[in-house]
Design a protein around this motif. Sequence first.
Motif, PDB file in Angstrom:
ATOM      1  N   ASP A  14       0.871  -1.233  -0.169  1.00 40.46           N
ATOM      2  CA  ASP A  14      -0.106   0.156  -0.004  1.00 40.46           C
ATOM      3  C   ASP A  14       0.978   1.365  -0.178  1.00 40.46           C
ATOM      4  N   GLN A  15       1.678   1.300   1.084  1.00 37.29           N
ATOM      5  CA  GLN A  15       2.622   2.370   1.233  1.00 37.29           C
ATOM      6  C   GLN A  15       3.632   2.618  -0.065  1.00 37.29           C
ATOM      7  N   ASP A  16       4.124   1.594  -0.513  1.00 37.78           N
ATOM      8  CA  ASP A  16       4.839   1.547  -1.880  1.00 37.78           C
ATOM      9  C   ASP A  16       4.050   2.128  -3.129  1.00 37.78           C
ATOM     10  N   THR A  17       2.750   1.667  -3.271  1.00 36.22           N
ATOM     11  CA  THR A  17       2.152   2.119  -4.254  1.00 36.22           C
ATOM     12  C   THR A  17       1.863   3.666  -4.211  1.00 36.22           C
ATOM     13  N   ILE A  18       1.320   4.220  -3.062  1.00 37.66           N
ATOM     14  CA  ILE A  18       1.091   5.356  -2.789  1.00 37.66           C
ATOM     15  C   ILE A  18       2.286   6.363  -2.892  1.00 37.66           C
ATOM     16  N   GLU A  19       3.379   5.970  -2.113  1.00 38.44           N
ATOM     17  CA  GLU A  19       4.478   6.936  -1.824  1.00 38.44           C
ATOM     18  C   GLU A  19       5.717   6.887  -3.061  1.00 38.44           C
ATOM     19  N   ARG A  20       5.922   5.808  -3.323  1.00 36.09           N
ATOM     20  CA  ARG A  20       7.095   5.545  -4.486  1.00 36.09           C
ATOM     21  C   ARG A  20       6.316   5.385  -5.727  1.00 36.09           C
ATOM     22  N   ILE A  21       5.273   4.980  -6.122  1.00 40.59           N
ATOM     23  CA  ILE A  21       4.734   4.809  -7.474  1.00 40.59           C
ATOM     24  C   ILE A  21       3.984   6.040  -7.788  1.00 40.59           C
ATOM     25  N   GLY A  22       2.988   6.373  -6.704  1.00 41.70           N
ATOM     26  CA  GLY A  22       2.595   7.776  -6.847  1.00 41.70           C
ATOM     27  C   GLY A  22       1.014   7.812  -6.880  1.00 41.70           C
ATOM     28  N   ILE A  23       0.173   6.468  -7.081  1.00 40.84           N
ATOM     29  CA  ILE A  23      -1.107   6.313  -7.093  1.00 40.84           C
ATOM     30  C   ILE A  23      -1.691   6.762  -5.780  1.00 40.84           C
ATOM     31  N   PRO A  24      -2.607   7.789  -5.946  1.00 43.48           N
ATOM     32  CA  PRO A  24      -3.188   8.403  -4.638  1.00 43.48           C
ATOM     33  C   PRO A  24      -3.919   7.309  -3.805  1.00 43.48           C
ATOM     34  N   SER A  25      -4.036   7.425  -2.640  1.00 41.94           N
ATOM     35  CA  SER A  25      -4.858   6.541  -1.732  1.00 41.94           C
ATOM     36  C   SER A  25      -6.176   6.808  -2.080  1.00 41.94           C
ATOM     37  N   LEU A  26      -6.724   8.012  -2.503  1.00 38.44           N
ATOM     38  CA  LEU A  26      -7.922   8.206  -2.851  1.00 38.44           C
ATOM     39  C   LEU A  26      -8.489   7.263  -4.087  1.00 38.44           C
ATOM     40  N   VAL A  27      -7.460   7.138  -4.818  1.00 35.07           N
ATOM     41  CA  VAL A  27      -7.930   6.199  -6.217  1.00 35.07           C
ATOM     42  C   VAL A  27      -7.792   4.805  -5.601  1.00 35.07           C
ATOM     43  N   LEU A  28      -6.882   4.278  -5.025  1.00 37.66           N
ATOM     44  CA  LEU A  28      -7.146   3.095  -4.333  1.00 37.66           C
ATOM     45  C   LEU A  28      -8.435   2.596  -3.493  1.00 37.66           C
ATOM     46  N   VAL A  29      -8.713   3.448  -2.737  1.00 40.26           N
ATOM     47  CA  VAL A  29      -9.826   3.395  -1.874  1.00 40.26           C
ATOM     48  C   VAL A  29     -11.132   3.391  -2.778  1.00 40.26           C
ATOM     49  N   GLU A  30     -11.281   4.127  -3.880  1.00 41.76           N
ATOM     50  CA  GLU A  30     -12.246   4.270  -4.825  1.00 41.76           C
ATOM     51  C   GLU A  30     -12.515   3.066  -5.535  1.00 41.76           C
ATOM     52  N   ARG A  31     -11.325   2.132  -5.863  1.00 42.42           N
ATOM     53  CA  ARG A  31     -11.248   1.225  -6.763  1.00 42.42           C
ATOM     54  C   ARG A  31     -11.732  -0.104  -5.928  1.00 42.42           C
ATOM     55  N   ALA A  32     -11.344   0.089  -4.518  1.00 41.97           N
ATOM     56  CA  ALA A  32     -11.508  -0.941  -3.721  1.00 41.97           C
ATOM     57  C   ALA A  32     -13.178  -0.844  -3.621  1.00 41.97           C
ATOM     58  N   GLY A  33     -13.678   0.107  -3.115  1.00 41.40           N
ATOM     59  CA  GLY A  33     -15.123   0.123  -2.916  1.00 41.40           C
ATOM     60  C   GLY A  33     -15.856  -0.200  -4.239  1.00 41.40           C
ATOM     61  N   LEU A  34     -15.483   0.315  -5.452  1.00 37.46           N
ATOM     62  CA  LEU A  34     -16.184  -0.250  -6.554  1.00 37.46           C
ATOM     63  C   LEU A  34     -16.074  -1.836  -6.826  1.00 37.46           C
ATOM     64  N   ALA A  35     -15.080  -2.214  -6.387  1.00 36.13           N
ATOM     65  CA  ALA A  35     -15.067  -3.888  -6.678  1.00 36.13           C
ATOM     66  C   ALA A  35     -15.998  -4.387  -5.677  1.00 36.13           C
TER      67      ALA A  35
END
Length: 517
Positions: A14-35
Motif C-alpha cells: 500500500d505504502q509503496d504504491t502510494i509513496e513511491r509509485i504515486g497512485i493516490p490513496s483516494l484512487v485505491l480506496v475508490e477502486r476497492a469500494g467499486l470492486a
Amino acid sequence: MRYFVTGKQMKQIDQDTIERIGIPSLVLVERAGLAVADAVEEIITSGHPDLSARDKNKKNVRILIACGTGNNGADGIVVGRILHGRGYEAVVFLGGNPEHETEEHRRQQKIAEALGVTMMRKTEDLSGNWDVIVDAVFGIGLAREITGEWKNILEQLSEIAKRDGAKVVATDTPSGIHSQTGHVMGTALRADLTVTFGYGKTGLFLYPGRNYAGKVRVADVGFSDVSLERVGWDCKSLEESDLADLPVRQSDGNKGTFGKVLVIAGSRGMSGAAYFSALSAYRTGAGLVKVLTVSENRAVIQTQLPEAVVSVYDPDQITAEEHSTDFLREACDWADVIVLGPGLGQEPYVEYLVEAVLEHAYVPMVLDADGLNTVASHPYLTRYFTENIILTPHMGEMARLCSCPISELREDPVQTVKAYSSRYGVTCVMKDASTLIADKDGTVWLNTSGCSAMAKGGSGDVLTGIIAGLLARGMDCDRASAFGVYLHGLAGESGSAKFGENGVLASNLADEIAKLA
Ligand SMILES: NC(=O)C1=CN([C@@H]2O[C@H](COP(=O)(O)OP(=O)(O)OC[C@H]3O[C@@H](n4cnc5c(N)ncnc54)[C@H](O)[C@@H]3O)[C@@H](O)[C@H]2O)[C@@H](O)CC1
Ligand SMILES: [K+]
C-alpha cells in the motif's frame, strides 16, 4: 501462480504504491469500494433469486454497510455511496469512536454526506431487515483481540445475518480473522464472499479463516507486481494454469526414461498402503514401480497390481547387524526415487530398516507415515537427512517430529513448516486441510485445492505415490511436492464430483490422478 501476502506486507505494498509509485490513496480506496459494490450487485442480480426479483425495484433491496474507523471502513463508505447511486436502499453504519477515524474515512464521509447517503451511528439501528450485509469493520489493520463494543457489534451482525438470511460480503478480510494466521481474534463475522484487494492474504486460505472467508475474489484495485517484488510475499499457490509446467512425456521414451520408483511400505496384515502408493506412482506416470514389503504381502500386491515388481523380506531377519540390511542397499541402488514409510508399522526392526535406507539412498526420497514416526522416536536418524528428502507429515506426525503440541504448530503454521525445512535442509509437506509445503530455499507454498473427501484412510499413501511419480518424471523435490499436493487436491475434487465427499475412496483418488497428471 498466485502470491499470498500477510497484512503487514500488504500495508507495505500500500505504502509503496502510494509513496513511491504515486497512485493516490483516494484512487485505491475508490477502486476497492467499486470492486465490492460490483460484487454485491452481482450477488443481488444473479446469485440470489429472491433478490433478483426485487431488483426490479432496487429501493426494496436493503443493504447494510458496517464500517469501522480505519481505511477498511473508508472502503465501506465508498461501497455505500456507489450502491446508493445505483438506486439501492444502502445504509452506512459508522461504528467506534469518531476520534479514531482516518483521514480517508473522514473524506469519504463528507462525499457520502454531500450525496445524501444514509449514515447512522446508533447500534440499535443495526437491526433492520437486511438482504445484504457488507462487512467493512476491520481489514488488514486488525491488530488485537476484539472485545467490548466491537465484539457486540460483530456478534449482533452475525445474528442478524442468520435471522434475515442476509448474504455477507467481506471487504478485504472477514472482520475478526487474522490476515496472516487465519485465527479468529475473539470473534469474527462469517462471509459468503470476501473481496480482497491486490493479493490474497494468507489468513484467508488457512483454517479457520478459510471457513469465514467463503468464496474469495482477488480484485485488482491498482497495486502492481513491482511493489510486490520490492516488499516480498508470504506464500505462493498453484492454480490450474500452472499445470502446463508439468513435464511433458517424451514420445520416444521407454520405461527407463520415466523413472524407477521403489516403494518400501507395508507390514504384516497391512498391504493397502504399499498398494495405494505404488498404484499412484504408476498413475502419475512412473515407468517402473517396485514394491519392497514383508513376505506376507506378496500375493495380495501381485494380485491387486500385477504391473508392479514385488520384492519381499522377512522382518525377523532384519536386526542391528549391518549385513541383515544388505538387500535394502541393493534395492536403493536400483531406484531413481524411493518412497519409505507407508504402513511400515512400528515394530523394533523398522528402526534398522529406516536407518539402512536413509543411509544408503542417494536418490530423491519421500519419507511418510511410519518412516516419520520412526524418525520422531529415534531423533538420531535426522543426521541422515539430505536435500534429497521430502517429508510428508500430517499434523500429528509433525507434532511428534517437533515434540510440541499441534496447537503450537498452528499458532503460525507458515513459520512452523519453514523453520522445520530450514533446520534440516529438507522439503517439508505439512498436511492439513490447507497443506503447506516449505522448499529448501525458504519458499512456502499454500495449497488451495482439495476438499474433505481427502480426509480418509489411504489418502496420504496416494500422495506419496503422486509425488514419487512426479520425481520419476524428472521434477525436483520442491516442485514435485508442491505440484503433487495440488494434483492430489484436484483429484479429491473431481472424485467428489462423482462419488460425493463422503463416498470417495483412496483408489478413486489414484484413478482421478490419471486424467490430471
Ligand atoms: N491506502 C490504503 O491504506 C488502502 C487501504 N485499503 C483498505 O484499508 C484497510 C486497512 O486499513 P487500516 O490500516 O486503516 O486498518 P483497518 O481499517 O483494517 O482497521 C484499523 C482500525 O481498527 C482499529 N483496531 C484494530 N484492531 C482492533 C481491535 N481488535 N479492536 C478494536 N479496534 C481495532 C485500529 O486501531 C484502527 O483504527 C485494508 O484492509 C483495505 O480494506 C484499501 O482501500 C486500499 C488502499
Ligand atoms: K472487513
